[in-house]
Design a protein around this motif. Sequence first.
Motif, PDB file in Angstrom:
ATOM      1  N   GLY A  67      -1.544  -1.743  21.516  1.00  0.00           N
ATOM      2  CA  GLY A  67      -2.474  -0.468  21.687  1.00  0.00           C
ATOM      3  C   GLY A  67      -3.509  -0.104  20.706  1.00  0.00           C
ATOM      4  O   GLY A  67      -3.463  -1.331  19.829  1.00  0.00           O
ATOM      5  N   ASN A  68      -3.932   1.040  20.844  1.00  0.00           N
ATOM      6  CA  ASN A  68      -5.261   1.510  19.872  1.00  0.00           C
ATOM      7  C   ASN A  68      -4.693   2.115  18.967  1.00  0.00           C
ATOM      8  O   ASN A  68      -3.623   2.621  18.785  1.00  0.00           O
ATOM      9  N   ILE A  69      -5.561   2.244  17.845  1.00  0.00           N
ATOM     10  CA  ILE A  69      -5.584   3.148  16.623  1.00  0.00           C
ATOM     11  C   ILE A  69      -6.310   4.174  16.699  1.00  0.00           C
ATOM     12  O   ILE A  69      -7.583   3.864  16.780  1.00  0.00           O
ATOM     13  N   ASN A  70      -5.976   5.581  16.596  1.00  0.00           N
ATOM     14  CA  ASN A  70      -6.752   6.477  16.806  1.00  0.00           C
ATOM     15  C   ASN A  70      -6.556   7.310  15.569  1.00  0.00           C
ATOM     16  O   ASN A  70      -5.770   8.037  15.302  1.00  0.00           O
ATOM     17  N   VAL A  71      -7.955   7.375  14.860  1.00  0.00           N
ATOM     18  CA  VAL A  71      -7.542   8.535  13.798  1.00  0.00           C
ATOM     19  C   VAL A  71      -8.700   9.542  13.913  1.00  0.00           C
ATOM     20  O   VAL A  71     -10.201   9.100  14.104  1.00  0.00           O
ATOM     21  N   SER A  72      -8.536  11.077  13.999  1.00  0.00           N
ATOM     22  CA  SER A  72      -9.556  11.904  14.272  1.00  0.00           C
ATOM     23  C   SER A  72      -9.061  13.278  13.593  1.00  0.00           C
ATOM     24  O   SER A  72      -8.012  13.653  13.777  1.00  0.00           O
ATOM     25  N   MET A  73     -10.091  14.041  13.370  1.00  0.00           N
ATOM     26  CA  MET A  73     -10.222  15.325  12.823  1.00  0.00           C
ATOM     27  C   MET A  73      -9.334  15.537  11.614  1.00  0.00           C
ATOM     28  O   MET A  73      -8.073  15.651  11.611  1.00  0.00           O
ATOM     29  N   ASN A  74      -9.935  15.610  10.584  1.00  0.00           N
ATOM     30  CA  ASN A  74      -9.389  16.002   9.257  1.00  0.00           C
ATOM     31  C   ASN A  74      -8.402  15.039   8.926  1.00  0.00           C
ATOM     32  O   ASN A  74      -7.181  15.631   8.423  1.00  0.00           O
ATOM     33  N   ALA A  75      -8.431  13.857   8.569  1.00  0.00           N
ATOM     34  CA  ALA A  75      -7.801  13.009   8.138  1.00  0.00           C
ATOM     35  C   ALA A  75      -8.003  12.358   6.827  1.00  0.00           C
ATOM     36  O   ALA A  75      -9.348  11.810   6.900  1.00  0.00           O
ATOM     37  N   ASN A  76      -7.257  12.505   5.823  1.00  0.00           N
ATOM     38  CA  ASN A  76      -7.722  11.919   4.572  1.00  0.00           C
ATOM     39  C   ASN A  76      -6.590  11.012   4.004  1.00  0.00           C
ATOM     40  O   ASN A  76      -5.361  11.333   3.713  1.00  0.00           O
ATOM     41  N   PHE A  77      -6.893   9.821   4.068  1.00  0.00           N
ATOM     42  CA  PHE A  77      -6.097   8.923   3.570  1.00  0.00           C
ATOM     43  C   PHE A  77      -5.963   8.513   2.081  1.00  0.00           C
ATOM     44  O   PHE A  77      -5.659   7.403   1.529  1.00  0.00           O
ATOM     45  N   GLY A  78      -6.039   9.552   1.279  1.00  0.00           N
ATOM     46  CA  GLY A  78      -5.831   9.510  -0.096  1.00  0.00           C
ATOM     47  C   GLY A  78      -6.624   8.648  -1.035  1.00  0.00           C
ATOM     48  O   GLY A  78      -6.175   8.306  -2.365  1.00  0.00           O
ATOM     49  N   GLY A  79      -7.710   8.067  -0.590  1.00  0.00           N
ATOM     50  CA  GLY A  79      -8.676   7.252  -1.647  1.00  0.00           C
ATOM     51  C   GLY A  79      -8.938   8.030  -2.631  1.00  0.00           C
ATOM     52  O   GLY A  79      -9.334   9.349  -2.629  1.00  0.00           O
ATOM     53  N   PRO A  80      -9.330   7.501  -3.782  1.00  0.00           N
ATOM     54  CA  PRO A  80      -9.044   6.115  -4.241  1.00  0.00           C
ATOM     55  C   PRO A  80      -7.828   5.492  -4.479  1.00  0.00           C
ATOM     56  O   PRO A  80      -7.481   4.360  -4.594  1.00  0.00           O
ATOM     57  N   THR A  81      -6.934   6.708  -4.886  1.00  0.00           N
ATOM     58  CA  THR A  81      -5.686   6.191  -5.333  1.00  0.00           C
ATOM     59  C   THR A  81      -4.891   5.408  -4.243  1.00  0.00           C
ATOM     60  O   THR A  81      -4.208   4.461  -4.451  1.00  0.00           O
ATOM     61  N   ILE A  82      -4.894   5.829  -2.799  1.00  0.00           N
ATOM     62  CA  ILE A  82      -4.243   5.254  -1.689  1.00  0.00           C
ATOM     63  C   ILE A  82      -5.505   4.189  -1.074  1.00  0.00           C
ATOM     64  O   ILE A  82      -6.470   4.844  -0.836  1.00  0.00           O
ATOM     65  N   GLU A  83      -5.186   2.876  -1.115  1.00  0.00           N
ATOM     66  CA  GLU A  83      -5.860   2.010  -0.187  1.00  0.00           C
ATOM     67  C   GLU A  83      -5.354   1.921   0.889  1.00  0.00           C
ATOM     68  O   GLU A  83      -4.092   1.328   1.237  1.00  0.00           O
ATOM     69  N   THR A  84      -5.971   1.871   2.005  1.00  0.00           N
ATOM     70  CA  THR A  84      -5.621   1.784   3.537  1.00  0.00           C
ATOM     71  C   THR A  84      -6.092   0.601   4.170  1.00  0.00           C
ATOM     72  O   THR A  84      -7.227   0.386   4.113  1.00  0.00           O
ATOM     73  N   PHE A  85      -5.377  -0.257   5.146  1.00  0.00           N
ATOM     74  CA  PHE A  85      -5.625  -1.151   5.924  1.00  0.00           C
ATOM     75  C   PHE A  85      -5.300  -0.970   7.238  1.00  0.00           C
ATOM     76  O   PHE A  85      -4.140  -0.413   7.528  1.00  0.00           O
ATOM     77  N   PHE A  86      -6.277  -0.839   8.279  1.00  0.00           N
ATOM     78  CA  PHE A  86      -6.137  -0.769   9.721  1.00  0.00           C
ATOM     79  C   PHE A  86      -6.437  -1.935  10.169  1.00  0.00           C
ATOM     80  O   PHE A  86      -7.384  -2.655  10.079  1.00  0.00           O
ATOM     81  N   TYR A  87      -5.422  -2.167  11.376  1.00  0.00           N
ATOM     82  CA  TYR A  87      -5.434  -3.481  12.158  1.00  0.00           C
ATOM     83  C   TYR A  87      -5.054  -3.213  13.513  1.00  0.00           C
ATOM     84  O   TYR A  87      -3.915  -2.810  13.716  1.00  0.00           O
ATOM     85  N   SER A  88      -5.765  -3.567  14.609  1.00  0.00           N
ATOM     86  CA  SER A  88      -5.244  -3.601  15.877  1.00  0.00           C
ATOM     87  C   SER A  88      -6.002  -4.784  16.574  1.00  0.00           C
ATOM     88  O   SER A  88      -7.241  -4.654  16.482  1.00  0.00           O
ATOM     89  N   PRO A  89      -5.316  -5.515  17.657  1.00  0.00           N
ATOM     90  CA  PRO A  89      -5.972  -6.369  18.415  1.00  0.00           C
ATOM     91  C   PRO A  89      -6.828  -5.635  19.612  1.00  0.00           C
ATOM     92  O   PRO A  89      -7.575  -6.498  20.243  1.00  0.00           O
ATOM     93  N   CYS A  90      -6.624  -4.269  19.473  1.00  0.00           N
ATOM     94  CA  CYS A  90      -7.273  -3.561  20.456  1.00  0.00           C
ATOM     95  C   CYS A  90      -8.320  -2.794  19.928  1.00  0.00           C
ATOM     96  O   CYS A  90      -8.942  -3.168  18.791  1.00  0.00           O
ATOM     97  N   GLU A  91      -8.514  -1.352  20.202  1.00  0.00           N
ATOM     98  CA  GLU A  91      -9.527  -0.523  19.684  1.00  0.00           C
ATOM     99  C   GLU A  91      -9.009   0.154  18.483  1.00  0.00           C
ATOM    100  O   GLU A  91      -7.928   0.719  18.481  1.00  0.00           O
ATOM    101  N   VAL A  92     -10.056   0.257  17.481  1.00  0.00           N
ATOM    102  CA  VAL A  92      -9.609   0.984  16.276  1.00  0.00           C
ATOM    103  C   VAL A  92     -10.713   2.235  16.423  1.00  0.00           C
ATOM    104  O   VAL A  92     -12.009   1.914  16.204  1.00  0.00           O
TER     105      VAL A  92
END
Length: 153
Positions: A67-92
Amino acid sequence: ETRIEIEPGESQNVTFRLRGDLVIFAKSFNFTNTVNVVSDDGNPHKLWIIVPDMNPNGVAECSGGAGNINVSMNANFGGPTIETFFYSPCEVSISNYVTIHGQVYGKSVILQNNLSVTYRGIGVPGVDLFPDSMVAGTGNEVQVVYKREIGTP
């Protein structure tokens, strides 16, 4: 050890407190409405959000329940301390007041509306995404000397 327990459905109004690197595999992800990722111990960490390709034929396909990855509305993935990788063979899809330091890969990637993405090459655990880089401890440079694309018969 990092442990996460999430109820089925959307992840909203939640804070992930990392004390180590974390990889999460799932059939899809929906992070919406105030999601924060923080370093609980103040140290740098990596977070991988991965929807695996369910068909192991060597071609990324959005099939077999992936399935998809959906990220929306006030999301903070903690950078630069947290590095984040997103992968989907579908939609991101990432939109509406989102901050990310890392990488985004998908069959299609939609980035829109007040977001901040800062590239950080964090790679995938156990996978060499950078074949031309120096191999640690050997003193040798490894590089691709021949590369070509071939069509299917």
